[in-house]
Design a protein around this motif. Structure first.
Motif, PDB file in Angstrom:
ATOM      1  N   UNK A 122      -0.707  -7.945   8.406  1.00 42.89           N
ATOM      2  CA  UNK A 122      -1.148  -6.331   8.266  1.00 42.89           C
ATOM      3  C   UNK A 122      -2.694  -6.147   8.472  1.00 42.89           C
ATOM      4  N   UNK A 123      -3.278  -7.333   8.331  1.00 41.55           N
ATOM      5  CA  UNK A 123      -4.752  -7.019   8.516  1.00 41.55           C
ATOM      6  C   UNK A 123      -5.116  -7.538   9.923  1.00 41.55           C
ATOM      7  N   UNK A 124      -4.289  -7.408  11.022  1.00 35.06           N
ATOM      8  CA  UNK A 124      -4.484  -7.724  12.589  1.00 35.06           C
ATOM      9  C   UNK A 124      -4.354  -6.348  13.207  1.00 35.06           C
ATOM     10  N   UNK A 125      -5.025  -6.226  14.292  1.00 40.44           N
ATOM     11  CA  UNK A 125      -4.919  -4.890  15.110  1.00 40.44           C
ATOM     12  C   UNK A 125      -3.895  -4.975  16.091  1.00 40.44           C
ATOM     13  N   UNK A 126      -3.305  -3.822  16.656  1.00 40.85           N
ATOM     14  CA  UNK A 126      -1.951  -3.552  17.050  1.00 40.85           C
ATOM     15  C   UNK A 126      -1.903  -4.511  18.067  1.00 40.85           C
ATOM     16  N   UNK A 175       5.044  -2.397   5.740  1.00 38.56           N
ATOM     17  CA  UNK A 175       6.247  -2.811   5.031  1.00 38.56           C
ATOM     18  C   UNK A 175       6.555  -2.091   3.813  1.00 38.56           C
ATOM     19  N   UNK A 176       7.784  -1.877   3.326  1.00 33.06           N
ATOM     20  CA  UNK A 176       7.908  -1.001   1.915  1.00 33.06           C
ATOM     21  C   UNK A 176       8.503  -1.997   0.977  1.00 33.06           C
ATOM     22  N   UNK A 177       8.252  -3.366   1.309  1.00 28.52           N
ATOM     23  CA  UNK A 177       8.642  -4.468   0.202  1.00 28.52           C
ATOM     24  C   UNK A 177       7.585  -5.618   0.268  1.00 28.52           C
ATOM     25  N   UNK A 224       1.625  -3.616  -3.550  1.00 29.32           N
ATOM     26  CA  UNK A 224       1.295  -4.556  -2.563  1.00 29.32           C
ATOM     27  C   UNK A 224       0.451  -5.829  -3.238  1.00 29.32           C
ATOM     28  N   UNK A 225       0.377  -6.819  -2.805  1.00 28.82           N
ATOM     29  CA  UNK A 225      -0.423  -8.019  -3.376  1.00 28.82           C
ATOM     30  C   UNK A 225      -1.807  -7.741  -2.864  1.00 28.82           C
ATOM     31  N   UNK A 226      -1.920  -7.059  -1.798  1.00 27.69           N
ATOM     32  CA  UNK A 226      -3.313  -6.823  -1.115  1.00 27.69           C
ATOM     33  C   UNK A 226      -3.996  -5.724  -2.081  1.00 27.69           C
ATOM     34  N   UNK A 257      -1.787   0.765   5.144  1.00 27.91           N
ATOM     35  CA  UNK A 257      -0.901  -0.129   5.589  1.00 27.91           C
ATOM     36  C   UNK A 257      -0.131  -0.940   4.709  1.00 27.91           C
ATOM     37  N   UNK A 258      -0.555  -1.139   3.659  1.00 29.08           N
ATOM     38  CA  UNK A 258       0.104  -1.792   2.406  1.00 29.08           C
ATOM     39  C   UNK A 258       0.333  -1.146   1.284  1.00 29.08           C
ATOM     40  N   UNK A 259       0.867   0.210   1.177  1.00 24.70           N
ATOM     41  CA  UNK A 259       0.868   0.835   0.067  1.00 24.70           C
ATOM     42  C   UNK A 259       1.481   0.477  -1.190  1.00 24.70           C
TER      43      UNK A 259
END
Length: 475
Positions: free
Chosen positions: A225-229, A190-192, A392-394, A387-389
């Motif tokens: 986002x921290x799950x595999x495909x 995501x970009x938001x 991001x909160x992460x 994956x969360x550039x």
């Protein structure tokens, strides 16, 4: 249309409805706190904390008069922490009542939302809804003349497919319907980022996390986002009714992160990748030898590991929380790629536990565990940057967790003369860099949220760190 800079607020909206999630435990219908169900609303006989909560508009102006007029009362439960099907009807009922009280918003924002009734009609959940919600509302609650079966199922579908989780200040999690945000396009990168401020009537704020060029699409994410495909796509297919084919899902290496990759146990040198990540049945093949295995076998392995991760969610605090996660990390590090999503999930939990869990408080950590926390945080950042550039909160929380062990470890090494003044300054400046970036990210969180409170405290810590660096002798 214009280029959006990182951190811009591009949308705010209030929910159409807020209410209990399906199969939740017994909770107050006013503030959503977990309760035992012994205190009931004096008007309708459904669970609340007390007079203040029974007067809350979300309850008093919604389901309360319906339950009262129909004389349907909440039935006591043996274990208040078990799933409580009685509450399944509350949020759909609130949405149906919102349709009547605010028909303009229903027509302009809600009615057009996806409900996937035809696909859902073939699922066990449809039958469950038919009994626990549709028949209950039309029968026991005497609403047959106001809402037909298809409309109630449509309300259920809109909620199931489009709701966001809302984390209450009392620790409970409920669901909220935010139509403008829910209709945004999805991406597994995501970009938001959004935050929901419960102290402002559950208002949602949507911000950009990276620069978005004029004409580019704005994305949110509907999965973890921290799950595999395989698990991300399975979740999206089952609950959101679409097949994700974003660049991350389409790439066997997940944009170079290898968050789905396994190690080959036949040659010890190769990596096992899906030959077609958009096909769950495709063969997985080793990059070094001739070994291959069907996607169904990988699915079974992933399911076993995910089950073990889910069991850890019951162990949230104390020494056991750290030790069980470290044990699971050791168990699977020879099977999974070092940056596999499951290992990253464990790392993220450990990054929050080291320094905070009883027995592992920051000032008590020996150097070896300070190094461990530093390593964990840097590993997370190497993946989060992809994956969360951006903001991001992460990334913000991981950068915050990284700065403190860097400080303590540097000072410990200096104290034992393992590094000199110049090297100490370099280490402290590195910690300052990470803390400043954490502040720059977390300052966009609302001041009432946990992350927002960390940002406020970190501003003071950053100033103190800069003063400490300035006091060091110049070399």
């Amino acid at each position: 249309m214009r280029t959006l800079e990182p951190g811009e607020c591009i949308l705010t909206e209030f929910p159409v409805v807020i209410g209990p999630k399906p199969h939740t435990y017994v909770m107050c219908l006013g503030c959503y706190a977990s309760i035992d169900g012994s205190t009931l609303c004096s008007s309708c006989g459904w669970p609340v904390c007390g007079p203040g909560c029974e007067a809350a508009p979300c309850h008093a102006n919604a389901e309360c008069p319906v339950f009262k007029n129909a004389r349907v009362r909440f039935q006591s439960v043996e274990n208040c922490m078990d799933a409580c099907p009685q509450l399944n009807c509350v949020t759909p009922l609130r949405l149906l009542l919102a349709k009547e009280s605010n028909p303009e918003r229903w027509e302009s924002e809600v009615r057009i939302m996806q409900n996937h009734n035809e696909e859902r009609r073939k699922t066990p959940l449809w039958e469950n809804n038919q009994i626990n919600i549709v028949e209950y509302l039309r029968g026991a609650c005497k609403l047959a003349d106001r809402f037909d079966e298809e409309l109630i199922h449509t309300a259920c579908g809109i909620l199931e497919i489009n709701c966001f989780e809302v984390h209450c200040s009392n620790g409970s999690t409920v669901q909220g319907l935010y139509p403008q945000t829910a209709i945004m396009s999805h991406s597994c990168v995501p970009n938001t980022s959004h935050c929901i401020v419960t102290s402002e009537e559950n208002r949602l704020f949507l911000r950009t996390t990276v620069k978005i060029e004029k004409g580019s699409e704005i994305y949110t994410t509907y999965t973890h986002t921290l799950s595999p495909t395989f698990l991300r796509r399975s979740f999206l297919k089952k609950y959101k009714f679409f097949d994700c084919s974003c660049p991350r899902c389409s790439d066997p290496t997940e944009l170079g992160t290898h968050m789905s990759t396994m190690k080959c146990h036949k040659c010890d040198l190769g990596l096992i990748l899906s030959s077609d990540p958009l096909d769950p049945l495709a063969q997985w093949k080793c990059t070094h030898c001739e070994f291959s295995t069907p996607g169904s076998a990988i699915e079974r392995v992933f399911s076993v590991i995910q089950d073990e991760l889910d069991q850890l969610e019951c162990v949230l605090l104390g020494e056991e929380a750290v030790e069980k996660r470290e044990a699971l990390w050791r168990k699977y590090r020879s099977v999974l790629h070092p940056k596999h999503a499951f290992l990253m999930t464990l790392r993220f939990s450990l990054s929050q536990l080291y320094g905070h869990a009883e027995g592992y408080l920051l000032d008590d950590l020996p150097d070896i565990l300070l190094e461990r926390k530093i390593e964990i945080c840097k590993d997370i950042l190497s993946v989060a940057d992809v994956i969360e550039p951006g903001l991001s909160r992460l990334r913000g929380m991981t950068l915050y967790e990284l700065h403190a062990p860097l400080l303590l470890f540097a000072r410990s090494q200096w104290r034992y003369k393992e590094i000199d003044d110049r090297q100490l300054r370099v280490r402290l400046e590195e910690a300052e860099k990470y803390l400043k970036e954490a502040v720059d990210i977390l300052k966009f969180e609302h001041s009432s949220s946990p992350e927002g409170k960390i940002a406020v405290a970190s501003e003071e810590s950053l100033q103190q760190l800069r003063e400490s660096i300035a006091s060091l002798p110049m070399t």
